[in-house]
Design an enzyme around this catalytic site. Structure first.
Site, PDB file in Angstrom:
ATOM      1  N   TRP A 350      55.359  46.170  62.538  1.00 42.93           N
ATOM      2  CA  TRP A 350      56.250  47.221  63.071  1.00 42.93           C
ATOM      3  C   TRP A 350      55.643  48.597  62.860  1.00 42.93           C
ATOM      4  O   TRP A 350      56.080  49.571  63.467  1.00 42.93           O
ATOM      5  CB  TRP A 350      57.646  47.130  62.430  1.00 42.93           C
ATOM      6  CG  TRP A 350      57.757  47.589  60.980  1.00 42.93           C
ATOM      7  CD1 TRP A 350      56.910  47.274  59.965  1.00 42.93           C
ATOM      8  CD2 TRP A 350      58.761  48.444  60.425  1.00 42.93           C
ATOM      9  NE1 TRP A 350      57.341  47.859  58.788  1.00 42.93           N
ATOM     10  CE2 TRP A 350      58.482  48.581  59.037  1.00 42.93           C
ATOM     11  CE3 TRP A 350      59.883  49.087  60.932  1.00 42.93           C
ATOM     12  CZ2 TRP A 350      59.276  49.344  58.173  1.00 42.93           C
ATOM     13  CZ3 TRP A 350      60.669  49.840  60.070  1.00 42.93           C
ATOM     14  CH2 TRP A 350      60.360  49.972  58.712  1.00 42.93           C
ATOM     15  N   ASP A 351      54.612  48.661  62.031  1.00 40.75           N
ATOM     16  CA  ASP A 351      53.899  49.914  61.781  1.00 40.75           C
ATOM     17  C   ASP A 351      53.560  50.614  63.108  1.00 40.75           C
ATOM     18  O   ASP A 351      53.607  51.830  63.218  1.00 40.75           O
ATOM     19  CB  ASP A 351      52.581  49.645  61.029  1.00 40.75           C
ATOM     20  CG  ASP A 351      52.764  48.853  59.749  1.00 40.75           C
ATOM     21  OD1 ASP A 351      53.727  48.076  59.680  1.00 40.75           O
ATOM     22  OD2 ASP A 351      51.935  48.986  58.825  1.00 40.75           O
ATOM     23  N   GLU A 492      61.224  45.375  51.633  1.00 47.46           N
ATOM     24  CA  GLU A 492      60.792  43.997  51.365  1.00 47.46           C
ATOM     25  C   GLU A 492      61.032  43.535  49.936  1.00 47.46           C
ATOM     26  O   GLU A 492      60.657  42.417  49.583  1.00 47.46           O
ATOM     27  CB  GLU A 492      59.314  43.847  51.762  1.00 47.46           C
ATOM     28  CG  GLU A 492      59.145  44.001  53.268  1.00 47.46           C
ATOM     29  CD  GLU A 492      57.703  43.918  53.728  1.00 47.46           C
ATOM     30  OE1 GLU A 492      56.802  44.109  52.891  1.00 47.46           O
ATOM     31  OE2 GLU A 492      57.489  43.673  54.923  1.00 47.46           O
ATOM     32  N   GLN A 606      60.721  50.393  49.731  1.00 47.83           N
ATOM     33  CA  GLN A 606      60.369  51.374  50.760  1.00 47.83           C
ATOM     34  C   GLN A 606      61.619  51.824  51.503  1.00 47.83           C
ATOM     35  O   GLN A 606      62.681  51.210  51.389  1.00 47.83           O
ATOM     36  CB  GLN A 606      59.391  50.731  51.736  1.00 47.83           C
ATOM     37  CG  GLN A 606      59.989  49.557  52.499  1.00 47.83           C
ATOM     38  CD  GLN A 606      58.932  48.650  53.081  1.00 47.83           C
ATOM     39  OE1 GLN A 606      58.671  47.586  52.547  1.00 47.83           O
ATOM     40  NE2 GLN A 606      58.344  49.062  54.198  1.00 47.83           N
TER      41      GLN A 606
HETATM   42  O1  IFM Z   1      54.744  46.625  57.747  1.00 51.03           O
HETATM   43  C1  IFM Z   1      54.449  46.870  56.419  1.00 51.03           C
HETATM   44  C2  IFM Z   1      55.671  46.547  55.589  1.00 51.03           C
HETATM   45  O2  IFM Z   1      56.758  47.356  55.954  1.00 51.03           O
HETATM   46  C3  IFM Z   1      55.378  46.725  54.122  1.00 51.03           C
HETATM   47  N1  IFM Z   1      54.245  45.904  53.739  1.00 51.03           N
HETATM   48  C4  IFM Z   1      53.040  46.240  54.497  1.00 51.03           C
HETATM   49  C5  IFM Z   1      53.261  46.069  55.975  1.00 51.03           C
HETATM   50  C6  IFM Z   1      51.990  46.441  56.735  1.00 51.03           C
HETATM   51  O3  IFM Z   1      51.707  47.787  56.591  1.00 51.03           O
END
Ligand code: IFM
Length: 764
Positions: A350-351, A492, A606
Site C-alpha cells: 500500500w506504500d 501491524e 504505526q
Molecule cells: O507497508 C508497510 C507496512 O505498513 C509496515 N511494514 C512494512 C511495509 C512495507 O513498507
C-alpha cells in the site's frame, strides 16, 4: 520562482571515513539507478561484510516452491580487483588517507577517492567514479584512476562479470552462456530458474595512460558462473592510469526487447558496448546529468530556504523517488525498498498508493498513471485471491510482484520471543485495507490529473470491482449491522481485530465511490456503463453497495472525542512506553513482548486512525482529530518507516508546528540519520514519499479535498521560504510561501484553476 542550483554543498552526501563493518548504509543510501536498474553502491574492491546488489525492475523469480517470488540479485559487474606490485588493494590493509565517498544527487554520480599506502609501503592515489545512466536505462559506466605517488608500479586489474550473486543464499540464475568478443567485450547470459527470464550482461574495458588509449588485449578467465578480463600495466610515478568499464544489462522481459531472440539481444548488447566505449565515461556522465536536470530538477523544483539540511533532505527524497520508479513499464511497480536492496523481496505494498503516488501525481502524472495501470493489469491476481477466499470481485494482494503472481507475502518471518517459533505473517491473509487503498489511489490520480482516458479504460472498473469485493466481505452481526472482523489494519502490532476504523471507513468510501460512478456512467457515459455492466453485473452489485454502506458499522468517537482504532484498542492496558519511544533502533517492544501480548496493550507500531484522517480529512471534525492525534501519538512507536510523516502532516493541520517539524526531521532521518544498520536491506521507499508529503502537504499545505485543491501553508520556525510546483489537472502551478505571503502562479496557463488558499477561494 528562482532556483539556485549553484551551491554544490546542497547536493552532496558525503562519507569521510571508511568502516568495513558498516557497509550496508552507504551501499543503500548512495545507491544509483534509473527505475529500470538499481545498483547498490558496494565498492569496487570487495569486503567480507558487503552486500552487492544489482536489480532489474520486474524480473521476478521464485527460487523454490517454499519461497515467494522475489526480485533476483543479478550478476555483479562493478567489482574491479586491483593489485599494486602484487599487493591487493583493500582499505582494511595498509594506510588510507584523505578518504571521501560522495554521492552527487543532482547528477547521480558516485565518486570516491583515497591515498593508499600498501602494507609494503607503496603509495598510490585512487579515484573511482560511477553512474547508472538516467538517459540509457541499460547502462552502468565506471572510471577508476590510479596514480603512483612516489615510485613506478605494476598494476594488475581483474574485472568482469560475477554471476554468483544470490538473494541471501537463494541463487536465482542458471550458469549460462559466456562469451568473449575480440578479446575485449565480455558477455554472460543467465536465465532465471522459474520465470525463465534471460539476462544479457555485457561489459567492456578501456584503459588509458595520461589520456592515451592503451590498445590492450585481455587475459580471459572463465570459470563457473563468472567471466573476467585481466590486464597488467606498468605506470611511472605521477602518471595516471585510467580504467573505464562500460556495462549493460538487457533482459528478455524488457518492453524494448519484445520480439527479439536471446541471440539478437546479445548482438545488440555487444553493439551497445562498442558505442559506450566510443562515447567514453565523461560523455555518458554528462548526458545522464543533463537528463537528471531536465527530468527531475527542472520538472519538479522544490526549495527550502533557511535550513540547508532540510533542503538536502527533500532533494534526497526526490533523488530516490526517481531511482525507485519503473516509469518505463506499467507491468511493474515500486518495491518497498525501491531497487536498493533485497528487503521485502522487491514487493509492492500500500506504500505505493498512500505514500508514494501523491508525489508522482503532482509532479510526473504520466509515471503515476503507469503505477495505477499496474493495478489494473494485476487484476487477475486480485480476482484469484478473492475467489480463493470465497469472496467476489477484486481482492488485492497485500504484497504483489509480477502481474499474475497474486499474493506473495511470505507466510513466516522472524521469531516469536516467547515460543521460539517462527512468527506467522498475517498481513497476506487479513491485511485487507490494501483493496480500498488501491481504489483510493485510482480516485486521487483521476481527480488531480483529470485523466478521463485512464478512468474509462481502467479506473471505473477498478473502483467497481474493489467495491464488489467489499460488499462480499461484510459480515452480518447480531446487532443488525455489518462488520469487518478479523483483520490487520495499518497498525501491524494489532492482529485479528474487528472493525478496524481505517478498514471500515475506507471500505465504505470505496462502495460509496462505486455508487457515485455507477450513476455518473449511467447518465453520462452509457456505452462504458453497458460494457462494465456486462463485465461486472453492476446492476446486481449496486444493491449490495447501498446496503453495505447503510449498514456497515463505522466506529464513532468516544465522549472524549477519540476515534477507536478497533473494537478493543481503547480497553487494552496502558504501559509505560517511554523506553520504546526513546529507542535508537525500531521494534524494541517485540524483544520484550510477543505479538499476542502486544495485542493486549494500547500501543501502535504505526499511524492507523491518523492515516484515515489524512485521507478522508473532511469527514471528521477538528476536535475528533485533535483528541485522537494526542491519544495515538503518545502510543505510537513509529516502528514502521511509514508512520512519522503522517503524524507530521496531521500535526501541521492541528497547528502543532514544533511537533510537526520534529516528526518531519525524524522522518527525514530514517535513511539519512546516524543509525548505521537501518538501511542495510535497502532504503525505505515510502518514507521518501512521506518526506515529500511532510513538505508539500504538511508545511506547504496542499491537499486535494473532495476533488478541490486547497493550499494552507504554515512554515516551521527557521524556514524563511518554501517553493514547489504541483500539476493540477494539467496546469503546472508554482507555489511560493514565505512567512507572510503565498504566491501561486499558473505556469501552464491554458485553463482556469480554482484554489482555496488559507480559506479564501481564488481563480487563477
Ligand atoms: O507497508 C508497510 C507496512 O505498513 C509496515 N511494514 C512494512 C511495509 C512495507 O513498507
Amino acid at each position: 520562482m528562482g532556483m539556485d542550483y549553484s551551491r554544490i554543498e546542497d547536493w552532496i552526501l558525503r562519507e569521510n571515513s571508511f568502516d568495513p563493518e558498516k557497509l550496508g548504509k552507504c551501499e543503500a543510501v548512495m545507491s544509483l539507478g534509473n527505475g529500470y536498474l538499481g545498483l547498490r553502491s558496494a565498492t569496487e574492491e570487495r569486503y567480507l561484510n558487503e552486500t552487492r546488489g544489482l536489480f532489474v525492475a520486474g524480473t521476478f523469480n521464485k527460487f523454490d516452491e517454499n519461497e515467494v517470488t522475489e526480485l533476483p540479485n543479478a550478476a555483479d559487474m562493478t567489482a574491479i580487483h586491483l593489485s599494486v606490485n602484487g599487493e591487493r588493494f583493500s582499505l582494511t590493509e595498509g594506510i588510507a588517507e584523505d578518504y571521501t565517498r560522495e554521492l552527487n544527487i543532482r547528477t547521480g554520480e558516485l565518486r570516491r577517492s583515497v591515498t593508499w599506502t600498501s602494507p609494503k609501503g607503496v603509495k598510490i592515489r585512487l579515484a573511482f567514479y560511477r553512474i547508472v545512466s538516467l538517459k540509457r536505462l541499460h547502462v552502468i559506466a565506471q572510471r577508476v584512476e590510479i596514480v603512483p605517488v612516489e615510485e613506478d608500479v605494476r598494476v594488475e586489474i581483474k574485472s568482469g562479470i560475477n554471476g554468483k550473486m544470490a538473494n541471501t543464499g537463494s541463487q536465482h540464475f542458471s550458469d549460462g552462456d559466456k562469451r568473449f568478443y575480440d578479446k575485449r567485450v565480455i558477455q554472460f547470459v543467465q536465465t532465471t530458474g522459474q520465470s525463465k527470464i534471460d539476462f544479457v550482461d555485457t561489459t567492456v574495458h578501456k584503459l588509458a595512460l595520461d589520456g592515451e588509449i592503451l590498445p590492450m588485449e585481455a587475459e580471459v578467465y572463465i570459470e563457473r558462473r563468472e567471466i573476467f578480463a585481466g590486464y597488467s600495466v606498468d605506470i611511472k610515478a605521477g602518471r595516471t592510469l585510467s580504467v573505464e568499464k562500460y556495462s549493460s544489462v538487457y533482459t528478455s522481459r524488457d518492453l524494448d526487447m519484445e520480439g527479439k531472440t536471446a541471440a539478437q539481444i546479445q548482438e545488440l548488447a555487444v553493439e551497445t558496448s562498442r558505442e559506450l566505449e566510443s562515447l567514453g565515461y565523461e560523455v555518458l556522465k554528462d548526458e545522464s546529468a543533463k537528463q537528471w536536470e531536465e527530468e527531475v530538477w527542472n520538472l519538479a523544483p522544490i526549495r527550502i530556504e533557511g535550513n540547508v539540511l532540510d533542503n538536502f533532505a527533500i532533494h534526497f527524497a526526490q533523488y530516490h523517488l526517481r531511482l525507485m520508479v519503473p516509469a518505463h513499464d506499467a507491468r511493474m511497480n515500486i518495491g518497498a525498498k525501491g531497487l536498493s536492496g533485497e528487503g521485502y523481496r522487491g514487493h509492492t505494498f500500500w506504500d505505493t498508493e498512500i505514500f508514494l503516488l501523491p508525489y508522482y501525481i503532482f509532479t510526473a502524472p504520466k509515471t503515476a498513471r503507469k503505477l495505477e495501470e499496474y493495478r489494473y493489469l494485476s487484476l487477475p491476481g486480485a480476482h484469484a485471491k478473492a475467489a480463493h477466499n470465497h469472496y467476489q470481485g477484486a481482492m488485492f494482494p497485500w504484497e504483489s510482484a509480477w502481474l499474475d503472481d497474486g499474493e506473495v507475502t511470505p507466510e513466516y518471518m522472524d521469531v516469536d520471543i516467547l515460543t521460539g517459533k517462527p512468527n506467522k505473517v498475517w498481513s497476506g491473509f487479513i491485511e485487507q485495507h490494501i483493496t480500498s487503498d488501491v481504489a483510493f489511489g485510482v480516485w486521487q490520480y483521476s481527480v488531480i490529473t483529470g485523466d478521463e482516458d485512464y478512468m474509462e479504460k481502467y479506473g471505473y472498473e477498478l473502483i467497481m470491482d474493489t467495491a464488489i469485493f467489499w460488499a462480499s466481505r461484510l459480515e452480518p452481526g447480531e446487532d443488525g449491522r455489518y462488520h469487518i472482523n478479523d483483520v490487520v489494519g495499518p497498525d501491524e502490532y494489532r492482529e485479528h481485530v474487528n472493525d478496524n476504523a481505517f478498514t471500515n471507513y475506507m471500505a465504505c468510501w470505496n462502495m460509496k465511490k462505486a455508487m457515485e460512478y455507477y450513476h455518473l456512467l449511467k447518465d453520462e457515459k452509457p456505452e462504458i456503463f453497458t460494457r462494465l455492466n456486462e463485465k461486472l453485473s453492476l446492476d446486481a452489485a449496486y444493491g449490495g453497495w447501498k446496503e453495505g454502506c447503510e449498514k456497515l458499522y463505522l466506529p464513532a468517537p468516544t465522549k472524549e472525542n477519540i476515534l477507536p482504532q478497533d473494537d478493543r484498542y481503547l480497553s487494552c492496558r496502558d504501559i509505560d512506553l517511554s523506553k520504546y519511544k526513546a529507542q535508537e533502533n525500531v521494534g524494541g517492544i517485540t524483544r520484550d513482548y510477543n505479538l499476542e501480548q502486544i495485542n493486549r496493550i494500547q500501543v501502535s507500531k504505526q499511524a492507523d486512525v491518523l492515516v484515515l484522517f489524512f485521507l478522508l480529512e473532511d469527514i471528521f471534525p477538528q476536535e475528533v482529530k485533535k483528541a485522537s492525534w494526542k491519544h495515538y501519538e503518545a502510543r505510537t512507536l513509529h516502528d514502521s518507516s511509514l508512520s512519522l510523516s503522517t503524524h507530521s502532516v496531521l500535526a501541521c493541520d492541528m497547528g502543532e508546528k514544533a511537533m510537526a517539524y520534529d516528526l518531519f526531521r525524524r522522518a527525514a532521518s530514517i535513511d539519512l540519520g546516524p543509525f548505521m544498520g537501518s538501511s542495510n536491506a535497502g532504503i525505505h521507499a515510502a518514507s521518501f514519499g512521506g518526506v515529500w508529503e511532510c513538505v508539500v502537504y504538511g508545511f506547504g499545505g496542499v491537499r486535494m479535498l473532495g476533488g478541490r485543491l486547497r493550499i494552507n501553508p504554515s512554515l516551521p520556525e527557521g524556514w524563511t521560504e518554501l517553493s514547489y510546483t504541483i500539476i493540477w489537472k494539467g496546469q503546472k502551478l508554482a507555489v511560493d510561501v514565505t512567512k507572510d505571503a503565498v504566491n501561486v502562479e499558473n505556469l501552464t496557463g491554458t485553463k482556469k484553476v480554482e484554489i482555496e488558499i488559507n480559506g479564501e477561494k481564488h481563480v487563477l
